[in-house]
Design an enzyme around this catalytic site. Structure first.
Site, PDB file in Angstrom:
ATOM      1  N   HIS A  12     -94.929  20.646 -34.100  1.00 36.00           N
ATOM      2  CA  HIS A  12     -95.034  19.183 -34.062  1.00 36.00           C
ATOM      3  C   HIS A  12     -96.366  18.727 -33.465  1.00 36.00           C
ATOM      4  O   HIS A  12     -97.045  19.479 -32.765  1.00 36.00           O
ATOM      5  CB  HIS A  12     -93.870  18.590 -33.261  1.00 36.00           C
ATOM      6  CG  HIS A  12     -93.860  19.020 -31.823  1.00 36.00           C
ATOM      7  ND1 HIS A  12     -94.706  18.473 -30.874  1.00 36.00           N
ATOM      8  CD2 HIS A  12     -93.133  19.945 -31.169  1.00 36.00           C
ATOM      9  CE1 HIS A  12     -94.493  19.038 -29.705  1.00 36.00           C
ATOM     10  NE2 HIS A  12     -93.535  19.940 -29.859  1.00 36.00           N
ATOM     11  N   GLU A  81     -86.061  23.426 -29.878  1.00 28.31           N
ATOM     12  CA  GLU A  81     -86.852  24.174 -28.907  1.00 28.31           C
ATOM     13  C   GLU A  81     -85.953  24.871 -27.891  1.00 28.31           C
ATOM     14  O   GLU A  81     -84.781  24.542 -27.727  1.00 28.31           O
ATOM     15  CB  GLU A  81     -87.839  23.232 -28.202  1.00 28.31           C
ATOM     16  CG  GLU A  81     -88.763  23.871 -27.181  1.00 28.31           C
ATOM     17  CD  GLU A  81     -89.686  24.968 -27.716  1.00 28.31           C
ATOM     18  OE1 GLU A  81     -89.176  26.020 -28.157  1.00 28.31           O
ATOM     19  OE2 GLU A  81     -90.908  24.787 -27.678  1.00 28.31           O
TER      20      GLU A  81
END
Length: 190
Positions: A12, A81
């Site tokens: 990201h 994550e």
């Protein structure tokens, strides 16, 4: 379309915490202005590519990067994550001031995920990805993508410590000789 998948990985774009080096696991932060611009640049870089599957972590920063790059991703929970537990929001230097020998990829996080937890989750994801065809793209996060690359090539989670990955960078997992028994890293942190 190739029967052998090629897996594109995109970390990201920048967030305030990634910019300051704070461990950002499940805290759902937006992209910075720079992170938004980087997401659009990823789209420019991938213009002309066709993907059979577009996946993203459920967290906003990964989904938004995919959208800015011009994709509508399917949400894949296994791409979330690492859960940093008690270390969420802290920098590595802050953590090491309390535990000088701490290493995420060896020790995991108290109240969060262990390396074995991550290996189990990433191995499940890797098996799914290896069963697909054509170009596949995954928008996710630094540590989980580093572990995915390690496990893709049948290495321990600890190898991920040596695979640095900047925000909004592209990596590619593939196979040597187009052989599913020879998984390889084709591009890293590009």
């Amino acid at each position: 379309m190739s029967a052998i998948p090629t897996i594109y990985l995109v970390r990201h774009g920048e967030t305030e915490w990634s910019k300051s080096g704070r461990h950002t696991g499940h805290t759902d932060l937006p992209l910075t202005t720079q992170g938004e611009a980087d997401g659009r640049k990823v789209g420019e870089r991938l213009a002309g590519f066709t993907f059979t599957h577009v996946f993203a972590s459920p967290l906003t920063r990964a989904r938004r990067t995919a959208e800015l790059a011009g994709f509508t991703p399917e949400i894949v929970p296994d791409l979330i994550e690492w859960n940093y537990g008690q270390y969420e929001g802290h920098t590595s230097s802050e953590i090491r001031s309390r535990d000088p020998k701490w290493n995420l990829f060896r020790d995991g996080c108290p109240g969060g995920e262990s390396p074995d937890d991550i290996a189990t989750r990433v191995d499940r994801l890797s098996k799914r990805l290896k069963g697909l065809n054509g170009n596949v793209i995954c928008f996710a996060h630094g540590h989980i993508l580093r572990v995915l690359a390690s496990r893709w090539i049948h290495q321990p989670v600890t190898l991920a410590e040596s695979l640095l990955l900047g925000t909004a960078n592209l990596s590619i997992l593939s196979f040597d000789h187009n052989d599913l028994d020879e998984p390889a890293i084709k591009l890293w942190n590009g």
